[in-house]
Design an enzyme around this catalytic site. Structure first.
Site, short mmCIF file in Angstrom:
data_model
loop_
_atom_site.label_atom_id
_atom_site.label_comp_id
_atom_site.label_asym_id
_atom_site.label_seq_id
_atom_site.Cartn_x
_atom_site.Cartn_y
_atom_site.Cartn_z
N LYS A 203 12.07 -5.69 -6.90
CA LYS A 203 13.20 -6.50 -6.13
C LYS A 203 12.53 -7.35 -5.32
CE LYS A 203 16.47 -3.70 -5.25
NZ LYS A 203 17.42 -2.56 -4.39
N GLU B 122 13.47 4.06 -20.17
CA GLU B 122 13.85 4.67 -18.75
C GLU B 122 15.42 4.80 -18.66
OE1 GLU B 122 12.02 1.83 -15.94
OE2 GLU B 122 13.37 0.50 -15.85
N ASP C 103 10.13 -0.72 -21.69
CA ASP C 103 9.96 0.18 -20.49
C ASP C 103 11.62 0.26 -20.13
OD1 ASP C 103 8.58 1.12 -18.22
OD2 ASP C 103 9.73 -0.45 -17.15
N HIS D 52 4.05 -4.16 -13.68
CA HIS D 52 5.35 -4.14 -14.30
C HIS D 52 5.88 -5.72 -14.73
CE1 HIS D 52 9.24 -3.09 -16.02
NE2 HIS D 52 10.06 -3.17 -14.93
N CYS E 18 0.89 -1.15 -0.16
CA CYS E 18 -0.02 0.00 -0.06
C CYS E 18 0.72 1.13 -0.03
CB CYS E 18 -0.85 -0.22 1.38
SG CYS E 18 -2.19 1.06 0.93
N SER F 3 2.60 1.81 5.26
CA SER F 3 1.30 1.19 4.27
C SER F 3 0.19 0.74 5.18
CB SER F 3 2.11 -0.03 3.87
OG SER F 3 2.54 -1.07 4.71
N GLY G 258 1.82 7.38 -8.82
CA GLY G 258 0.31 6.85 -8.30
C GLY G 258 -0.72 8.12 -7.98
N ALA H 140 2.40 4.45 -2.93
CA ALA H 140 1.70 5.17 -3.81
C ALA H 140 0.72 4.66 -4.73
CB ALA H 140 2.44 6.47 -4.36
N ARG I 196 2.53 -7.62 4.81
CA ARG I 196 3.34 -8.68 5.71
C ARG I 196 3.09 -8.67 7.03
NH1 ARG I 196 9.03 -7.63 5.26
NH2 ARG I 196 8.36 -5.68 4.47
#
Lengths: 493, 503
Positions: free
Chosen positions: A109, A221, A217, A132, A45, A78, A158, A47, A68
């Site tokens: 990651k 970037e 993408d 993504h 939770c 979050s 976001g 942006a 978690r």
């Protein structure tokens, strides 16, 4: 896990790279029906997570958040974001088993760890949604065969996703279905419904594939969006200081200039941006950018090659395993540049002045946008995808530089983008060393038109205009921008 | 005789293609405090900006500061528009943002903002405390700027000005959005400032003015005209004809449900701060409600629940147009029944849209127009734009119009749908007296066709006649629900409110 793209035969590689269709409004006539009454559980939770969830709920869908255990127990941000807005929050064990759609909005990651934790809990025939494709394509994550895997990727931060939704519009969005995981054939309908739920369908939707999204993408970037803006900004600032331009002025010109210049790009493409210059300045910017394209083309190609072969993700994941050693070192180095440490001066710079006194950046942007676009298309990516990942996103990234310089840009973008940005920047600066020696303050810091009578050769000007306007990025851009006419204009500082 | 404080000769001001002020002369002497009033859009605000040095104009403008005076040698304009920026220096906010809880803090707190202002202007924080006290602002010190209501933003602007004590203080519509008690307090503080030597220029059409106001002027035909009393100003407001309302607004709205809104024990809080406590209220089709309460009492939050704008409505017992909130409806399903205007809505509206587009966007409840209109709808927009006298301006961008005209555009947008429910939260801000009167007559007419109304207004003299019920909020609680006695409505309303505010 093996790189998914590399396991494919060439035919299938090209096939997936080539998925690209600008969707008609009529495709969204069913609204959110495909997800109505379904339990949507968002993992994370931040942006994107919060704002997408707010939109989905306001579209009449059932949204809750799973975090978690530690994040819940220690009441992390979050957890507060979700509970204070009256969302139901629970652990993976509590919420995943009953979820119809699990939305993974955690950073790249963490994807492998998160997906490994939630997959065993997901119910038969449910759906896993990404925004993504890195985990699927580059890390080769294998998802249980009964699970449908889709992607919905809003092409904005976001906060914008929310702001545009509540005003009755949306942000441009990419959607995709993973061909290995569409057992019931419901993937596309659900992706479309999710897109309607976040408001994306009003602002232009591109049907893509996981492969096309990732490969384009990453390329965008690393090169034009972050890499070149970073290199161009630092070189421009250093040049002005070297030539005795006031440091406060130089800092402001660079910090806000890129935003003002790319605002013209957003509305009128490369030619719209170049049209903001006087005729003499345009001819000069054209010549400079042609030279820049020649110098930088091999570097753009190397980046695209490393992305296609999986070499880029291999070395980045090596750095992950190494505690982000390179990333952190480069980040620290960027924080120490003279541009970063010089506050913008309290001087008024008019909107047109940003173009007239910063011709070099106009040239950088044209060269970078066209190169990135050309290199992607040469590699098998469709023009529409290449447009989104080059020209379309440039102004969005430029906004972040205007806020708080490069540090802010690198904070907002993903770690993956940041890593690629530094790779590019490290290689590009030495490449441009000779070029920069020739640059003087007429290109950056002072008004290019000063002391010139403004006359140009008609035939030369017509020829340049023709080259600019007939470039493929312009042709495809005219079509796509029509669908996004309502995008907000920025306010100049 | 000493030098005049402000001396203006042959001032000319051009905006885009037209002259706004022409060969204007004005002399303001020490000890004079001026009221500047008149027709909406007559150039008052522009003149104020010129004196404050915010707009460039040709002519002689001389400000003579008194070196021996302790007051800050400065002309300060308190604009009718408030502005704040986020921590990154951007003023891009959206209307619903203040209702959403985000851990990433976007704006400064009131306390930090005041500290910043103190540093910038070399002021002492101790001096602001009594002013904050008077405006009931002390408890808001830890609130973020984004969380403040429009009335609270107005107070913050005034607090800063009264704290700075400039030698010349210009206030453009300072009473806008202030509750009854705050208006009284402001007048006292302005009188105090005047007696300390501040020269006041007040732009307002309110009746209740500081007693230190002793000179009166208006702008007619681009020039300043001075008169002896406030009453004499009325003659300069041209009599506009009262047009008949468009046919499509003379039909009764079609109700999907007899129940417009029903709330049961609503609780809204941000962290530990409770904004609404145990609010229960029912609005039935065709009812005309007046909603009142002091600044920050929770009025906007209450209305945001009805308009589908509040994230916390999902955890409360709330029925809208017959459906329980959170039962699968979208916010657009709710908004299609409602026409809404509020100060915040105006503030956050996309001012880069044209007049015509802004009005048309009301058909789709969007901020800005993103669709093609069918012909049958676009003729309605034309008709309403004409009714509001905006045809000449229809292709202009909203942000090139004076605030009063912008407000008219948004009022037209509010009713373009002929909605079931009209939510008018201080709709007449920025309008002159006659425009206000006309608009309230329009509201009365719409309501006589059966439209449901919720009206928020602090000025008792400026309410439509059709109001029949009243709900009063105090610190997030309902303290009064009653029928309005038509005969003695105005008298009683103000009594009840002052009573409510005194407890």
């Amino acid at each position: 896990m093996a790189n998914y793209f590399n396991t494919l035969p060439l035919r299938e590689k090209l096939n997936q790279l080539g998925v690209c269709e600008f969707m008609d409004n009529a495709e969204f006539a069913d609204g959110v029906n495909a997800l109505k009454g379904k339990k949507i559980v968002v993992v994370g939770c931040g942006a994107q997570g919060l704002n997408q969830g707010l939109n989905l709920r306001d579209s009449g869908l059932d949204v809750s958040y799973t975090l978690r255990k530690e994040a819940i127990e220690s009441k992390r941000d979050s957890w507060k974001n979700a509970t204070e807005n009256n969302f139901k929050v629970g652990t993976y064990e509590e919420l995943i088993p009953s979820a119809d759609v699990v939305v993974n909005l955690t950073p790249d990651k963490q994807h492998t760890a998160v997906v490994n934790a939630i997959m065993p809990l997901m119910k038969q025939g449910s759906t896993l949604l990404y925004s993504h494709g890195f985990n699927i394509v580059e890390e080769g994550m294998q998802i249980r065969k009964d699970i449908t895997v889709i992607m919905v990727a809003p092409k904005c931060p976001g906060s914008e996703v929310r702001a545009e939704y509540v005003r009755g519009f949306g942000v441009p969005t990419l959607i995709a279905v993973h061909p290995e995981n569409d057992p019931e054939g419901k993937g596309l309908a659900q992706a479309k419904a999710y897109c309607v739920g976040t408001g994306g369908h009003r602002a232009g939707v591109l049907k893509s594939s996981f492969v096309a999204e990732v490969k384009s993408d990453l390329m965008g970037e690393q090169t034009i969006l972050c890499g070149l803006l970073q290199t161009g900004s630092i070189l421009s600032f250093d040049k002005m200081i070297e030539k005795g331009i006031d440091a406060g002025y130089a800092s402001k010109l660079v910090q806000y200039g890129v935003e003002v210049i790319t605002e013209a790009l957003k509305h009128g493409g490369v030619s719209g941006m170049m049209d903001r210059l006087s005729n003499v300045a345009k001819v000069k910017a054209f010549e400079v950018s042609e030279e820049l394209k020649d110098i930088m083309r091999p570097l753009f190609q190397k980046h695209q090659d490393d992305i296609m072969s999986g070499e880029f993700s291999r070395i980045m994941m090596e750095d992950w395993a190494n505690g982000d050693k390179n990333l952190l070192a480069w980040r620290a180095e960027t924080g120490e540049t003279a541009f970063e440490k010089t506050p913008a001066g309290d001087v008024k710079i008019g909107e047109q002045e940003y173009f007239d006194n910063y011709l070099l950046m106009v040239a950088f942007v044209r060269a970078g946008v066209e190169l990135a676009f050309e290199t992607m298309v040469e590699a098998g990516i469709k023009p529409e995808s290449a447009y989104y990942e080059s020209l379309h996103e440039t102004p969005l990234i430029a906004n972040t530089i205007a806020r708080k310089k490069l540090f802010e840009m690198n904070r907002v973008i993903s770690d993956t983008a940041e890593y690629g940005c530094y790779l590019f920047d490290q290689a590009c600066k030495p490449l441009l060393a000779d070029f920069m020696k020739k640059v003087n303050t007429d290109l950056v810091g002072k008004n290019f038109n000063e002391g010139k009578d403004g006359s140009v050769d008609n035939r030369r000007l017509v020829e340049i205009n023709e080259i600019l306007r007939s470039h493929q990025v312009e042709v495809v851009g005219v079509k796509l921008r029509k669908a996004m006419t309502a995008m907000k204009a920025i306010k100049t500082a | 005789m000493s030098q005049p404080v402000v001396h203006i000769q042959n001032l000319n001001l051009q905006y885009q293609q037209s002259l706004v002020l022409q060969d204007l002369n004005w002399t303001i002497l020490s000890g004079e405090n001026w009221l500047l009033d008149g027709e909406s859009g007559n150039g008052k605000t522009s003149l104020a900006k010129v004196i404050a040095g915010l707009l460039a104009a040709s002519g002689n403008i001389k400000i003579n500061f008194n070196d021996t005076n302790k007051l800050t040698a400065k002309v300060l304009l308190v604009e009718s528009w408030y502005q704040f920026k986020n921590l990154e220096g951007v003023a891009n906010f959206y209307y619903q943002q203040r209702y959403t809880s985000q851990q990433a803090k976007e704006t400064l707190t009131v306390k930090a903002e005041l500290a910043y202002y103190a540093k910038e202007n070399h002021l002492s924080i101790d001096d602001v405390e009594p002013i904050l006290e008077i405006f009931n602002f002390s408890s808001l010190q830890n609130s973020q700027l984004i969380e403040l209501s429009s009335g609270e933003h107005k107070k913050l602007q005034l607090v800063k000005a009264l704290w700075l004590k400039p030698q010349v203080l210009i206030l453009d519509q300072p009473y806008t959005g202030l509750d009854f008690k705050s208006r009284k307090s402001l007048n006292l503080l302005l009188d105090e400032a005047a007696s300390a030597g501040v020269t006041l220029i007040l732009i307002s059409n309110d009746d209740d003015l500081p007693s230190s106001i002793n000179r009166f002027a208006t702008i007619v035909n681009k020039k300043l005209v001075t008169v002896n009393t406030k009453i004499d100003l009325q003659q300069f407001i041209p009599q506009r004809e009262n047009k008949t309302i468009p046919t499509f607004l003379r039909t009764s709205p079609v109700y999907s449900s007899q129940q417009i809104a029903k709330m049961e024990n609503i609780q809204i809080s941000y962290g530990d701060k409770k904004v609404l406590k145990n609010v229960s209220w029912e609005v039935k089709a065709g009812e005309k409600w007046l909603l009142q309460g002091h600044n920050g009492s929770g009025k906007s939050t209450l209305l945001s629940l009805i308009n589908g704008d509040h994230p916390q409505s999902y955890a409360n017992t709330l029925y809208l147009f017959g459906n329980k909130r959170g039962s699968g409806e979208s916010i657009w399903d709710i908004k299609q029944h409602i026409g809404l205007i509020s100060p915040e809505f105006h503030w956050y509206f996309d001012a880069s849209a044209t007049v015509w587009e802004s009005v048309a966007s009301g058909l789709y409840d969007s901020v800005g127009l993103f669709r093609q209109l069918p012909y049958s709808k676009s003729i309605l927009v034309d008709e309403l734009v004409e009714y509001f006298g905006l045809t000449e301006e229809k292709n202009r961008l909203l942000n090139t119009l004076p605030l009063g005209a912008q407000r008219l555009v948004l009022l037209a947008r509010t009713i373009i749908k002929n909605p079931e429910l009209l939510i008018l939260d201080e709709p007449c801000q920025g309008l002159d007296k006659q425009q206000t009167q006309h608009f309230n007559q329009l509201v009365d007419e719409l309501c006589s066709n059966g439209m449901t109304l919720i009206y928020v207004g602090h000025f008792e003299s400026q309410l439509p006649n059709c109001l029949e019920k009243k709900i009063v909020l105090d610190n997030g609680e309902v303290i009064l629900i009653e029928k309005i006695d038509k005969e003695s409505k105005k008298h009683k309303a103000s009594d009840a409110l002052s009573f409510a505010l005194s407890i």
